[in-house]
Design a protein around this motif. Structure first.
Motif, PDB file in Angstrom:
ATOM      1  N   ALA A   1      38.255 115.156  87.082  1.00  0.00           N
ATOM      2  CA  ALA A   1      37.340 115.728  88.324  1.00  0.00           C
ATOM      3  C   ALA A   1      36.559 116.892  87.823  1.00  0.00           C
ATOM      4  O   ALA A   1      35.520 117.211  87.976  1.00  0.00           O
ATOM      5  CB  ALA A   1      38.318 116.061  89.428  1.00  0.00           C
ATOM      6  N   ALA A   2      37.371 117.921  86.684  1.00  0.00           N
ATOM      7  CA  ALA A   2      36.658 119.146  86.288  1.00  0.00           C
ATOM      8  C   ALA A   2      35.443 118.722  85.579  1.00  0.00           C
ATOM      9  O   ALA A   2      34.594 119.465  85.405  1.00  0.00           O
ATOM     10  CB  ALA A   2      37.700 119.821  85.568  1.00  0.00           C
ATOM     11  N   LEU A   3      35.592 117.777  84.750  1.00  0.00           N
ATOM     12  CA  LEU A   3      34.628 117.328  83.803  1.00  0.00           C
ATOM     13  C   LEU A   3      33.209 116.540  84.568  1.00  0.00           C
ATOM     14  O   LEU A   3      32.210 116.399  83.849  1.00  0.00           O
ATOM     15  CB  LEU A   3      35.075 116.606  82.682  1.00  0.00           C
ATOM     16  N   GLY A   4      33.409 115.835  85.578  1.00  0.00           N
ATOM     17  CA  GLY A   4      32.567 115.138  86.267  1.00  0.00           C
ATOM     18  C   GLY A   4      32.674 113.648  85.947  1.00  0.00           C
ATOM     19  O   GLY A   4      31.568 112.966  86.129  1.00  0.00           O
ATOM     20  N   VAL A   5      33.882 113.118  85.575  1.00  0.00           N
ATOM     21  CA  VAL A   5      34.011 111.792  85.311  1.00  0.00           C
ATOM     22  C   VAL A   5      33.530 111.066  86.482  1.00  0.00           C
ATOM     23  O   VAL A   5      34.254 111.448  87.661  1.00  0.00           O
ATOM     24  CB  VAL A   5      34.992 111.609  84.815  1.00  0.00           C
TER      25      VAL A   5
ATOM     26  N   ALA B   1      27.656 114.105  82.022  1.00  0.00           N
ATOM     27  CA  ALA B   1      27.730 114.298  83.635  1.00  0.00           C
ATOM     28  C   ALA B   1      26.981 115.165  84.297  1.00  0.00           C
ATOM     29  O   ALA B   1      26.304 114.921  85.174  1.00  0.00           O
ATOM     30  CB  ALA B   1      29.270 114.410  84.024  1.00  0.00           C
ATOM     31  N   ALA B   2      26.781 116.342  83.869  1.00  0.00           N
ATOM     32  CA  ALA B   2      25.929 117.408  84.365  1.00  0.00           C
ATOM     33  C   ALA B   2      24.448 117.010  84.195  1.00  0.00           C
ATOM     34  O   ALA B   2      23.615 117.285  85.004  1.00  0.00           O
ATOM     35  CB  ALA B   2      25.938 118.807  83.493  1.00  0.00           C
TER      36      ALA B   2
ATOM     37  N   ALA C   1      26.678 108.752  84.360  1.00  0.00           N
ATOM     38  CA  ALA C   1      28.130 108.059  84.888  1.00  0.00           C
ATOM     39  C   ALA C   1      28.752 107.650  83.871  1.00  0.00           C
ATOM     40  O   ALA C   1      28.624 106.884  82.936  1.00  0.00           O
ATOM     41  CB  ALA C   1      27.777 106.861  85.799  1.00  0.00           C
ATOM     42  N   VAL C   2      29.687 108.676  83.632  1.00  0.00           N
ATOM     43  CA  VAL C   2      30.874 108.524  82.511  1.00  0.00           C
ATOM     44  C   VAL C   2      32.158 107.705  82.923  1.00  0.00           C
ATOM     45  O   VAL C   2      32.843 108.245  83.740  1.00  0.00           O
ATOM     46  CB  VAL C   2      31.256 109.903  81.853  1.00  0.00           C
TER      47      VAL C   2
END
Length: 237
Positions: free
Chosen positions: A72-76, A26-27, A31-32
């Motif tokens: 949200a913390a992981l950027g999903v 994600a970083a 797009a996961v």
């Protein structure tokens, strides 16, 4: 945009087992999509069920909220909750074709899911077979003719809770040091399973040490994966 799909049996599995991979990609702009087939409301919510007056719907709501905050913390980019039940999980043809549609729409560069065996949780290998069956169907020209078929994304099996009992051997180590803080933050979102926080922190350190041993890099935090299909390269190094 590069994409990936994580097929998670229960709403916490993607956090413990693949949170680093999700955050890392994600970083990097991927797009996961995370598909949570079940909330784990029956078999993985003991802490919630010990609360007075707890109901099934409240358990599901709590589990969904935890998973959404972790995502949200992981950027999903997209997290889906299919509510197929657990112990046992209900994986019928309708659900299979639904996952085929996800694969064809997202067109993932890779897929993450569970180990092929797990004597401690039969939902996990059932989901692995389900995810692989959907991949094969998504490649079939005769399924919904006229739709673009899926290519051949690699499928990586993330680490089960007790790999020695699951015939699971690490084949790929991933350096997740740059996103470990994100994974730990996601882990701490899973309040209903707080007993696993430190366990999976230790797993991250162990896999990091093994990754460093198998490379020339000073890796501290890692995740490990098993491949399903052959690795095709243009060169060996």
């Amino acid at each position: 945009m590069k994409t990936a799909v994580v097929v998670s049996a229960h709403s916490a599995d993607f956090v413990w087992r693949a949170g680093g991979a999700i955050a890392l990609h994600a970083a990097a702009g991927w797009a996961v999509t995370v598909v949570c087939l079940s909330y784990g409301e029956r078999g993985e919510s003991a802490k919630l069920w010990r609360q007075p007056g707890m109901t099934l719907e409240r358990v599901k709501t709590e589990r969904q909220g935890e998973a959404e905050r972790a995502a949200a913390a992981l950027g999903v980019a997209d997290i889906q909750f299919w509510d197929l039940g657990d112990y046992p999980i209900g994986l019928d043809k309708q659900a299979l074709f639904r996952l085929v549609d996800v694969y064809r729409r997202v067109r993932p560069g890779f897929i993450l899911t569970h180990s092929k065996a797990d004597p401690y949780n039969h939902d996990h290998p059932a989901v692995t077979d389900f995810a692989l069956h959907a991949r094969v169907t998504a490649q079939a020209h005769g399924h919904n003719p006229g739709e673009p078929v899926l290519g051949a994304p690699q499928v990586f099996l993330f680490e089960p809770h007790q790999p020695e009992q699951c015939s699971w051997v690490p084949e790929v180590y991933l350096d997740i040091g740059s996103v470990w803080d994100r994974k730990r933050a996601a882990i701490e979102c899973m309040a209903g399973q707080g007993h696993l926080w430190d366990y999976y922190t230790r797993v991250g350190q162990q896999r990091g040490a093994q990754a460093a041993r198998n490379s020339d890099k000073p890796i501290v935090w890692g995740e490990a994966y098993q491949r399903v299909f052959p690795d095709v390269r243009d060169a060996l190094a």
